[in-house]
Design a protein around this motif. Structure first.
Motif, PDB file in Angstrom:
ATOM      1  N   VAL A 105      -5.839  -6.658  12.151  1.00 17.38           N
ATOM      2  CA  VAL A 105      -5.829  -6.680  13.614  1.00 17.38           C
ATOM      3  C   VAL A 105      -7.182  -6.259  14.191  1.00 17.38           C
ATOM      4  O   VAL A 105      -7.301  -6.068  15.397  1.00 17.38           O
ATOM      5  CB  VAL A 105      -4.693  -5.793  14.178  1.00 17.38           C
ATOM      6  CG1 VAL A 105      -3.330  -6.353  13.788  1.00 17.38           C
ATOM      7  CG2 VAL A 105      -4.841  -4.349  13.725  1.00 17.38           C
ATOM      8  N   THR A 106      -8.173  -6.144  13.332  1.00 22.09           N
ATOM      9  CA  THR A 106      -9.510  -5.764  13.783  1.00 22.09           C
ATOM     10  C   THR A 106     -10.006  -6.786  14.809  1.00 22.09           C
ATOM     11  O   THR A 106      -9.896  -7.994  14.598  1.00 22.09           O
ATOM     12  CB  THR A 106     -10.494  -5.699  12.599  1.00 22.09           C
ATOM     13  OG1 THR A 106      -9.953  -4.825  11.606  1.00 22.09           O
ATOM     14  CG2 THR A 106     -11.861  -5.198  13.025  1.00 22.09           C
ATOM     15  N   GLY A 107     -10.505  -6.285  15.947  1.00 20.76           N
ATOM     16  CA  GLY A 107     -11.032  -7.160  16.998  1.00 20.76           C
ATOM     17  C   GLY A 107     -10.012  -7.523  18.061  1.00 20.76           C
ATOM     18  O   GLY A 107     -10.378  -7.987  19.136  1.00 20.76           O
ATOM     19  N   LEU A 108      -8.722  -7.307  17.789  1.00 19.87           N
ATOM     20  CA  LEU A 108      -7.699  -7.570  18.814  1.00 19.87           C
ATOM     21  C   LEU A 108      -7.666  -6.424  19.811  1.00 19.87           C
ATOM     22  O   LEU A 108      -8.093  -5.308  19.513  1.00 19.87           O
ATOM     23  CB  LEU A 108      -6.315  -7.706  18.170  1.00 19.87           C
ATOM     24  CG  LEU A 108      -6.083  -8.860  17.203  1.00 19.87           C
ATOM     25  CD1 LEU A 108      -4.653  -8.803  16.659  1.00 19.87           C
ATOM     26  CD2 LEU A 108      -6.339 -10.197  17.882  1.00 19.87           C
ATOM     27  N   ASN A 109      -7.130  -6.690  21.013  1.00 17.49           N
ATOM     28  CA  ASN A 109      -6.956  -5.578  21.947  1.00 17.49           C
ATOM     29  C   ASN A 109      -5.801  -4.719  21.442  1.00 17.49           C
ATOM     30  O   ASN A 109      -4.974  -5.163  20.625  1.00 17.49           O
ATOM     31  CB  ASN A 109      -6.752  -6.065  23.384  1.00 17.49           C
ATOM     32  CG  ASN A 109      -5.437  -6.789  23.581  1.00 17.49           C
ATOM     33  OD1 ASN A 109      -4.373  -6.288  23.238  1.00 17.49           O
ATOM     34  ND2 ASN A 109      -5.515  -7.987  24.144  1.00 17.49           N
ATOM     35  N   ALA A 110      -5.721  -3.488  21.902  1.00 16.70           N
ATOM     36  CA  ALA A 110      -4.755  -2.516  21.376  1.00 16.70           C
ATOM     37  C   ALA A 110      -3.308  -2.998  21.519  1.00 16.70           C
ATOM     38  O   ALA A 110      -2.506  -2.823  20.600  1.00 16.70           O
ATOM     39  CB  ALA A 110      -4.947  -1.168  22.076  1.00 16.70           C
ATOM     40  N   THR A 111      -2.966  -3.617  22.643  1.00 17.82           N
ATOM     41  CA  THR A 111      -1.587  -4.074  22.862  1.00 17.82           C
ATOM     42  C   THR A 111      -1.192  -5.136  21.847  1.00 17.82           C
ATOM     43  O   THR A 111      -0.136  -5.042  21.213  1.00 17.82           O
ATOM     44  CB  THR A 111      -1.423  -4.627  24.296  1.00 17.82           C
ATOM     45  OG1 THR A 111      -1.776  -3.600  25.221  1.00 17.82           O
ATOM     46  CG2 THR A 111      -0.001  -5.090  24.544  1.00 17.82           C
ATOM     47  N   VAL A 139      -9.686  -3.079  18.806  1.00 17.40           N
ATOM     48  CA  VAL A 139      -9.536  -2.344  17.547  1.00 17.40           C
ATOM     49  C   VAL A 139     -10.833  -2.446  16.763  1.00 17.40           C
ATOM     50  O   VAL A 139     -11.340  -3.538  16.502  1.00 17.40           O
ATOM     51  CB  VAL A 139      -8.347  -2.886  16.721  1.00 17.40           C
ATOM     52  CG1 VAL A 139      -8.271  -2.193  15.367  1.00 17.40           C
ATOM     53  CG2 VAL A 139      -7.050  -2.733  17.486  1.00 17.40           C
ATOM     54  N   ILE A 140     -11.371  -1.271  16.380  1.00 18.36           N
ATOM     55  CA  ILE A 140     -12.617  -1.196  15.613  1.00 18.36           C
ATOM     56  C   ILE A 140     -12.319  -1.319  14.121  1.00 18.36           C
ATOM     57  O   ILE A 140     -12.959  -2.067  13.394  1.00 18.36           O
ATOM     58  CB  ILE A 140     -13.333   0.147  15.887  1.00 18.36           C
ATOM     59  CG1 ILE A 140     -13.651   0.268  17.376  1.00 18.36           C
ATOM     60  CG2 ILE A 140     -14.570   0.292  15.026  1.00 18.36           C
ATOM     61  CD1 ILE A 140     -14.053   1.661  17.812  1.00 18.36           C
ATOM     62  N   ARG A 141     -11.318  -0.554  13.676  1.00 20.37           N
ATOM     63  CA  ARG A 141     -10.908  -0.590  12.264  1.00 20.37           C
ATOM     64  C   ARG A 141      -9.482  -0.061  12.170  1.00 20.37           C
ATOM     65  O   ARG A 141      -8.957   0.496  13.131  1.00 20.37           O
ATOM     66  CB  ARG A 141     -11.856   0.210  11.376  1.00 20.37           C
ATOM     67  CG  ARG A 141     -11.890   1.687  11.644  1.00 20.37           C
ATOM     68  CD  ARG A 141     -12.920   2.395  10.742  1.00 20.37           C
ATOM     69  NE  ARG A 141     -13.000   3.792  11.062  1.00 20.37           N
ATOM     70  CZ  ARG A 141     -12.290   4.755  10.476  1.00 20.37           C
ATOM     71  NH1 ARG A 141     -11.449   4.456   9.498  1.00 20.37           N
ATOM     72  NH2 ARG A 141     -12.433   6.008  10.835  1.00 20.37           N
ATOM     73  N   ILE A 142      -8.895  -0.240  10.992  1.00 22.18           N
ATOM     74  CA  ILE A 142      -7.529   0.252  10.765  1.00 22.18           C
ATOM     75  C   ILE A 142      -7.467   1.015   9.457  1.00 22.18           C
ATOM     76  O   ILE A 142      -8.291   0.806   8.564  1.00 22.18           O
ATOM     77  CB  ILE A 142      -6.483  -0.898  10.784  1.00 22.18           C
ATOM     78  CG1 ILE A 142      -6.707  -1.867   9.627  1.00 22.18           C
ATOM     79  CG2 ILE A 142      -6.495  -1.620  12.103  1.00 22.18           C
ATOM     80  CD1 ILE A 142      -5.640  -2.927   9.537  1.00 22.18           C
ATOM     81  N   SER A 143      -6.483   1.891   9.363  1.00 24.14           N
ATOM     82  CA  SER A 143      -6.271   2.653   8.138  1.00 24.14           C
ATOM     83  C   SER A 143      -4.775   2.822   7.912  1.00 24.14           C
ATOM     84  O   SER A 143      -4.077   3.240   8.835  1.00 24.14           O
ATOM     85  CB  SER A 143      -6.944   4.028   8.259  1.00 24.14           C
ATOM     86  OG  SER A 143      -6.710   4.786   7.096  1.00 24.14           O
ATOM     87  N   PRO A 144      -4.301   2.488   6.726  1.00 24.70           N
ATOM     88  CA  PRO A 144      -4.967   1.868   5.584  1.00 24.70           C
ATOM     89  C   PRO A 144      -5.529   0.484   5.952  1.00 24.70           C
ATOM     90  O   PRO A 144      -5.149  -0.107   6.948  1.00 24.70           O
ATOM     91  CB  PRO A 144      -3.870   1.746   4.534  1.00 24.70           C
ATOM     92  CG  PRO A 144      -2.745   2.593   4.992  1.00 24.70           C
ATOM     93  CD  PRO A 144      -2.892   2.762   6.454  1.00 24.70           C
ATOM     94  N   GLU A 145      -6.391  -0.026   5.103  1.00 22.17           N
ATOM     95  CA  GLU A 145      -7.057  -1.302   5.345  1.00 22.17           C
ATOM     96  C   GLU A 145      -6.074  -2.463   5.371  1.00 22.17           C
ATOM     97  O   GLU A 145      -5.023  -2.422   4.740  1.00 22.17           O
ATOM     98  CB  GLU A 145      -8.093  -1.566   4.255  1.00 22.17           C
ATOM     99  CG  GLU A 145      -9.267  -0.625   4.279  1.00 22.17           C
ATOM    100  CD  GLU A 145     -10.281  -0.945   3.191  1.00 22.17           C
ATOM    101  OE1 GLU A 145     -10.183  -2.031   2.569  1.00 22.17           O
ATOM    102  OE2 GLU A 145     -11.156  -0.105   2.964  1.00 22.17           O
ATOM    103  N   ALA A 146      -6.465  -3.519   6.101  1.00 21.77           N
ATOM    104  CA  ALA A 146      -5.671  -4.748   6.143  1.00 21.77           C
ATOM    105  C   ALA A 146      -5.477  -5.277   4.726  1.00 21.77           C
ATOM    106  O   ALA A 146      -6.371  -5.179   3.890  1.00 21.77           O
ATOM    107  CB  ALA A 146      -6.364  -5.787   7.001  1.00 21.77           C
ATOM    108  N   GLY A 147      -4.293  -5.799   4.456  1.00 19.73           N
ATOM    109  CA  GLY A 147      -3.985  -6.342   3.136  1.00 19.73           C
ATOM    110  C   GLY A 147      -3.382  -5.336   2.183  1.00 19.73           C
ATOM    111  O   GLY A 147      -2.911  -5.699   1.112  1.00 19.73           O
TER     112      GLY A 147
END
Length: 169
Positions: A105-111, A139-147
């Motif tokens: 979801v990196t780059g999507l808006n928060a909603t 969204v800048i990054r996510i944790s845990p990582e995508a995938g």
């Protein structure tokens, strides 16, 4: 005369046996035709099919569902544990699809990012941080990582841009 009497006695025994069989059928099945429903939740579907193959017909009903259990784990059963049933009865079970992959979801808006993470079965924790290169609320990054494969009851942290430190938003 003796032959007629013997035939009569044999005939009477046969009639009594037929009547006894009929009455036995009316009174119910033999004890060994009954079975006590076991608890199938949360056990592996294939193992339960193998273990109870002579006693139950275990059938999956519907699509696998997201759950806290590993894939192919029974998560619900149609006949309550402890119920007395006939051997060979059919029980419907729901099974787990197990763990799920965290979507990117990196780059999507928060909603939109929260919606996508929730639809994958995860909880979301938002962490706003200053970033002058990424647009506000993206969204800048996510944790845990995508995938990453994770239990569906897990939590995904979304690091969301608050913009530059001097932005008034």
């Amino acid at each position: 005369f003796k032959l007629a009497t013997a035939a009569t006695v044999i005939g009477m025994i046969a009639v009594v046996a037929c009547i006894a069989g009929f009455v036995s059928g009316l009174l119910g099945k033999k004890e060994d035709d009954r079975f006590i429903m076991p608890e199938l939740v949360p056990k592996n579907y294939s193992e339960m099919v193998s273990r109870y193959s002579g006693d139950l017909v275990i059938t999956i009903k519907g699509d696998p569902q997201l759950s806290e259990y590993a894939a192919d784990t029974i998560i619900e059963q149609s006949i309550e544990q402890g119920s007395e049933i006939e051997k060979g009865a059919q029980v419907y079970v729901g099974i787990s699809s197990g763990k799920n992959l965290i979507p990117d979801v990196t780059g999507l808006n928060a909603t939109d990012a929260c919606d996508k993470i929730n639809k994958a079965g995860f909880k979301v924790l938002l962490k706003p941080i200053f970033n002058d290169k990424i647009a506000y609320d993206d969204v800048i990054r996510i944790s845990p990582e995508a995938g990453t494969s994770m239990d569906v009851t897990g939590e995904v942290t979304l690091y969301v841009s608050k913009g530059a430190p001097d932005d008034s938003q």
